[in-house]
Scaffold this active site. Structure first.
Site, PDB file in Angstrom:
ATOM      1  N   CYS A 120      -1.246   3.629   1.631  1.00 27.90           N
ATOM      2  CA  CYS A 120      -0.013   2.966   0.966  1.00 27.90           C
ATOM      3  C   CYS A 120      -0.293   2.644  -0.549  1.00 27.90           C
ATOM      4  O   CYS A 120      -1.220   2.907  -1.143  1.00 27.90           O
ATOM      5  CB  CYS A 120      -0.023   1.551   1.767  1.00 27.90           C
ATOM      6  SG  CYS A 120       1.695   1.030   1.602  1.00 27.90           S
ATOM      7  N   CYS A 130       5.422  -0.865  -1.562  1.00 24.79           N
ATOM      8  CA  CYS A 130       4.646   0.066  -0.936  1.00 24.79           C
ATOM      9  C   CYS A 130       5.215   1.615  -1.368  1.00 24.79           C
ATOM     10  O   CYS A 130       4.357   2.411  -1.021  1.00 24.79           O
ATOM     11  CB  CYS A 130       4.934   0.178   0.651  1.00 24.79           C
ATOM     12  SG  CYS A 130       4.390  -1.592   1.162  1.00 24.79           S
ATOM     13  N   LYS A 195       6.299  -1.036  12.130  1.00 17.15           N
ATOM     14  CA  LYS A 195       5.947  -2.202  11.194  1.00 17.15           C
ATOM     15  C   LYS A 195       6.916  -3.117  10.752  1.00 17.15           C
ATOM     16  O   LYS A 195       7.740  -2.690  10.093  1.00 17.15           O
ATOM     17  CB  LYS A 195       5.124  -1.606  10.153  1.00 17.15           C
ATOM     18  CG  LYS A 195       4.391  -2.590   9.310  1.00 17.15           C
ATOM     19  CD  LYS A 195       3.723  -2.039   8.106  1.00 17.15           C
ATOM     20  CE  LYS A 195       3.041  -3.220   7.004  1.00 17.15           C
ATOM     21  NZ  LYS A 195       2.453  -2.746   6.073  1.00 17.15           N
ATOM     22  N   ARG A 205      -2.246 -10.369   2.160  1.00 18.24           N
ATOM     23  CA  ARG A 205      -1.564 -10.075   0.651  1.00 18.24           C
ATOM     24  C   ARG A 205      -2.579 -10.780  -0.331  1.00 18.24           C
ATOM     25  O   ARG A 205      -2.724 -10.325  -1.415  1.00 18.24           O
ATOM     26  CB  ARG A 205      -0.186 -10.357   0.584  1.00 18.24           C
ATOM     27  CG  ARG A 205       0.436  -9.411   1.348  1.00 18.24           C
ATOM     28  CD  ARG A 205       2.056  -9.610   1.392  1.00 18.24           C
ATOM     29  NE  ARG A 205       2.820  -8.832   2.247  1.00 18.24           N
ATOM     30  CZ  ARG A 205       4.162  -8.888   2.603  1.00 18.24           C
ATOM     31  NH1 ARG A 205       5.004  -9.998   2.046  1.00 18.24           N
ATOM     32  NH2 ARG A 205       4.712  -8.175   3.459  1.00 18.24           N
ATOM     33  N   ARG A 217      10.006  -7.018   1.361  1.00 19.82           N
ATOM     34  CA  ARG A 217       9.733  -5.473   1.835  1.00 19.82           C
ATOM     35  C   ARG A 217      10.880  -5.388   2.970  1.00 19.82           C
ATOM     36  O   ARG A 217      10.654  -4.681   3.702  1.00 19.82           O
ATOM     37  CB  ARG A 217       8.638  -5.462   2.385  1.00 19.82           C
ATOM     38  CG  ARG A 217       7.245  -5.828   1.428  1.00 19.82           C
ATOM     39  CD  ARG A 217       5.820  -4.806   2.119  1.00 19.82           C
ATOM     40  NE  ARG A 217       4.596  -5.423   1.587  1.00 19.82           N
ATOM     41  CZ  ARG A 217       4.192  -5.304   0.271  1.00 19.82           C
ATOM     42  NH1 ARG A 217       5.065  -4.736  -0.625  1.00 19.82           N
ATOM     43  NH2 ARG A 217       3.242  -5.608   0.035  1.00 19.82           N
ATOM     44  N   GLU A 233      11.920   4.333  15.482  1.00 17.83           N
ATOM     45  CA  GLU A 233      11.012   4.492  14.685  1.00 17.83           C
ATOM     46  C   GLU A 233       9.903   5.402  15.030  1.00 17.83           C
ATOM     47  O   GLU A 233       9.309   6.158  14.455  1.00 17.83           O
ATOM     48  CB  GLU A 233      10.392   3.332  13.871  1.00 17.83           C
ATOM     49  CG  GLU A 233      11.288   2.724  12.678  1.00 17.83           C
ATOM     50  CD  GLU A 233      10.964   3.451  11.477  1.00 17.83           C
ATOM     51  OE1 GLU A 233      10.342   4.291  11.530  1.00 17.83           O
ATOM     52  OE2 GLU A 233      11.662   2.852  10.626  1.00 17.83           O
ATOM     53  N   LYS A 248       2.771  -3.257  14.549  1.00 16.90           N
ATOM     54  CA  LYS A 248       2.107  -4.401  13.877  1.00 16.90           C
ATOM     55  C   LYS A 248       3.443  -5.288  13.272  1.00 16.90           C
ATOM     56  O   LYS A 248       4.253  -4.958  12.875  1.00 16.90           O
ATOM     57  CB  LYS A 248       1.571  -3.547  12.640  1.00 16.90           C
ATOM     58  CG  LYS A 248       1.111  -4.496  11.767  1.00 16.90           C
ATOM     59  CD  LYS A 248       0.686  -3.589  10.403  1.00 16.90           C
ATOM     60  CE  LYS A 248       0.137  -4.669   9.501  1.00 16.90           C
ATOM     61  NZ  LYS A 248       0.044  -4.068   8.215  1.00 16.90           N
ATOM     62  N   TYR A 313      -9.340  -8.512  13.031  1.00 11.19           N
ATOM     63  CA  TYR A 313     -10.594  -9.085  12.091  1.00 11.19           C
ATOM     64  C   TYR A 313     -11.474  -9.815  13.106  1.00 11.19           C
ATOM     65  O   TYR A 313     -12.565 -10.379  12.653  1.00 11.19           O
ATOM     66  CB  TYR A 313      -9.701 -10.207  11.181  1.00 11.19           C
ATOM     67  CG  TYR A 313      -8.796  -9.484  10.338  1.00 11.19           C
ATOM     68  CD1 TYR A 313      -9.286  -8.540   9.181  1.00 11.19           C
ATOM     69  CD2 TYR A 313      -7.445  -9.427  10.665  1.00 11.19           C
ATOM     70  CE1 TYR A 313      -8.380  -7.984   8.477  1.00 11.19           C
ATOM     71  CE2 TYR A 313      -6.483  -8.835   9.685  1.00 11.19           C
ATOM     72  CZ  TYR A 313      -7.053  -7.913   8.761  1.00 11.19           C
ATOM     73  OH  TYR A 313      -6.314  -7.256   7.792  1.00 11.19           O
TER      74      TYR A 313
HETATM   75  C1  PBG Z   1       0.074  -2.615   3.271  1.00 10.50           C
HETATM   76  C2  PBG Z   1      -0.427  -3.416   4.080  1.00 10.50           C
HETATM   77  C3  PBG Z   1      -0.133  -4.698   4.735  1.00 10.50           C
HETATM   78  C4  PBG Z   1      -0.952  -4.883   5.987  1.00 10.50           C
HETATM   79  C5  PBG Z   1      -1.748  -3.757   6.098  1.00 10.50           C
HETATM   80  N1  PBG Z   1      -1.268  -2.749   5.412  1.00 10.50           N
HETATM   81  C6  PBG Z   1       0.427  -5.745   4.071  1.00 10.50           C
HETATM   82  C7  PBG Z   1       2.189  -5.388   3.889  1.00 10.50           C
HETATM   83  O1  PBG Z   1       2.625  -4.538   4.326  1.00 10.50           O
HETATM   84  O2  PBG Z   1       2.472  -6.336   3.200  1.00 10.50           O
HETATM   85  C8  PBG Z   1      -1.059  -6.184   6.737  1.00 10.50           C
HETATM   86  C9  PBG Z   1      -2.350  -6.409   7.297  1.00 10.50           C
HETATM   87  C10 PBG Z   1      -2.573  -7.733   7.771  1.00 10.50           C
HETATM   88  O3  PBG Z   1      -1.706  -8.742   7.568  1.00 10.50           O
HETATM   89  O4  PBG Z   1      -3.571  -8.032   8.469  1.00 10.50           O
HETATM   90  N2  PBG Z   1       1.353  -1.805   3.254  1.00 10.50           N
HETATM   91 ZN    ZN Z   2       1.865  -1.140   1.359  1.00  7.14          ZN
END
Ligand code: PBG
Ligand code: ZN
Length: 326
Positions: A120, A130, A195, A205, A217, A233, A248, A313
């Site tokens: 990303c 992004c 996502k 973030r 976003r 998607e 996600k 995590y």
């Molecule tokens: C970046 C990205 C994000 C996450 C994974 N890759 C943040 C976003 O899209 O703002 C989130 C991961 C998490 O919250 O554990 N594109």
């Molecule tokens: Zn991103």
């Protein structure tokens, strides 16, 4: 199936019955551990909203990855926190970028561990979006080339799989083409396909310094209200050449995991994101819940919904629980 002929409690009366009729099992094989790489040496900055997680310099990241590997975790997902940000996200695809360095070192020190890299631009752009930006607009097509360059640079550094999380249209096909043209046709793509534009990413973030500096976003991540659109998607990414598709966040979107599992014939991953982790950790710290039990129940629920693998995590903690149970 009518009482008193059928009594469900008969098969719940002891652990042997419960084990035999259990429909879902969690295994360490299911887990992917996300890690945050930062420059410097011997750096281990705690991420306050994600207790137990750190921004790690490459030396420490290798140590953490080794511990995870010893626990049986098959893969890590790498995120980078670069030393510089700019409008073109240059550090996302430079040869000596932080993810590239970390991937190379992991490949050297732990060749058996699968290194997946998040692809990303948001950690690397000065505006935190992004994709690259034209005025206040995120320019889809102009971002594709940079995303593909990032993916290629990760593969060259030793990544075993790339995972685009940007949600630009058409990026899977672009990345597949560029990898194939450069002798990386064996490198799979795990696509963040559905996502959602979620407030559950808040702690991440902070950890990755990737909050957008203007706007949000919503013009590229999915509307949380939509389920049918997730199928579109995901189908697009399948046609573009994704090998694994990801949903996600996980827990608030179990219905999406379940539908995608039923409709799509590819391995499904679910991302148990930072906010899901933080909420459990915070309630545990307050003594309001049994954190370990809620962790295992949550991961089981994600698996039961249809995920073949879980980015979490909790990976190391859950691996320890599974090990000690045996
Ligand atoms: C970046 C990205 C994000 C996450 C994974 N890759 C943040 C976003 O899209 O703002 C989130 C991961 C998490 O919250 O554990 N594109
Ligand atoms: Zn991103």
């Amino acid at each position: 199936m009518i009482f008193p002929d059928y009594r469900p409690r008969r098969l719940r009366q002891n652990d042997a019955f419960r084990r035999m009729i259990r429909e879902t099992t969690l295994s360490v094989d299911d887990f992917i551990l996300p890690l945050f790489a930062i420059g410097g040496r011997n750096v281990k900055n705690p991420i306050l909203s994600m207790p137990g997680h750190y921004q790690l310099s490459v030396d420490n990241l290798v140590k953490t990855a080794k511990e995870a590997y010893k626990l049986g975790i098959p893969a890590v997902m790498l995120f980078g926190i670069p030393d510089k940000k700019d409008a073109l996200a240059t550090r996302a695809y430079s040869k000596d970028g932080i993810v590239q360095k970390a991937a190379k070192e992991l490949k050297n020190k732990l060749p058996e561990l699968l290194v997946i890299t998040d692809v990303c631009l948001c950690q690397y752009t000065d505006h935190g979006h992004c994709g690259i930006v034209e005025g206040q607009i995120i320019d889809n097509d102009a971002s594709l080339d940079l995303l593909a360059r990032a993916a290629l640079s990760h593969a060259k550094a030793g990544a075993g799989m790339v995972a685009p999380s940007d949600m630009m249209d058409g990026r899977v096909a672009e990345i597949r083409n560029v990898l194939d043209e450069n002798s990386f046709s064996h490198i799979p793509i795990m696509s963040y396909s559905a996502k959602y534009c979620s407030a559950y990413y808040g702690p991440f973030r902070q950890a990755a310094h990737s909050a957008p500096q203007f706007g949000d976003r919503r013009t590229y991540q999915m509307d949380p209200a939509n389920a049918q659109e997730a199928i579109r998607e995901v189908s697009m990414d399948v046609e573009e050449g994704a090998d694994i598709i990801m949903i996600k966040p996980a827990l608030p979107y179990l219905d999406i995991i379940c539908r995608v599992r039923q409709e799509i014939d590819l391995p499904v991953a679910a991302y148990n994101v930072s906010g899901e982790y933080a909420m459990i950790k915070a309630a545990e710290e307050k003594g309001w819940i049994d954190g370990e039990k809620v962790m295992m129940e949550t991961l089981m629920a994600i698996k039961r919904a249809g995920a073949d693998m879980i980015l979490t995590y909790f990976a190391a903690d859950a691996a320890k629980v599974l090990r000690d149970k045996r």
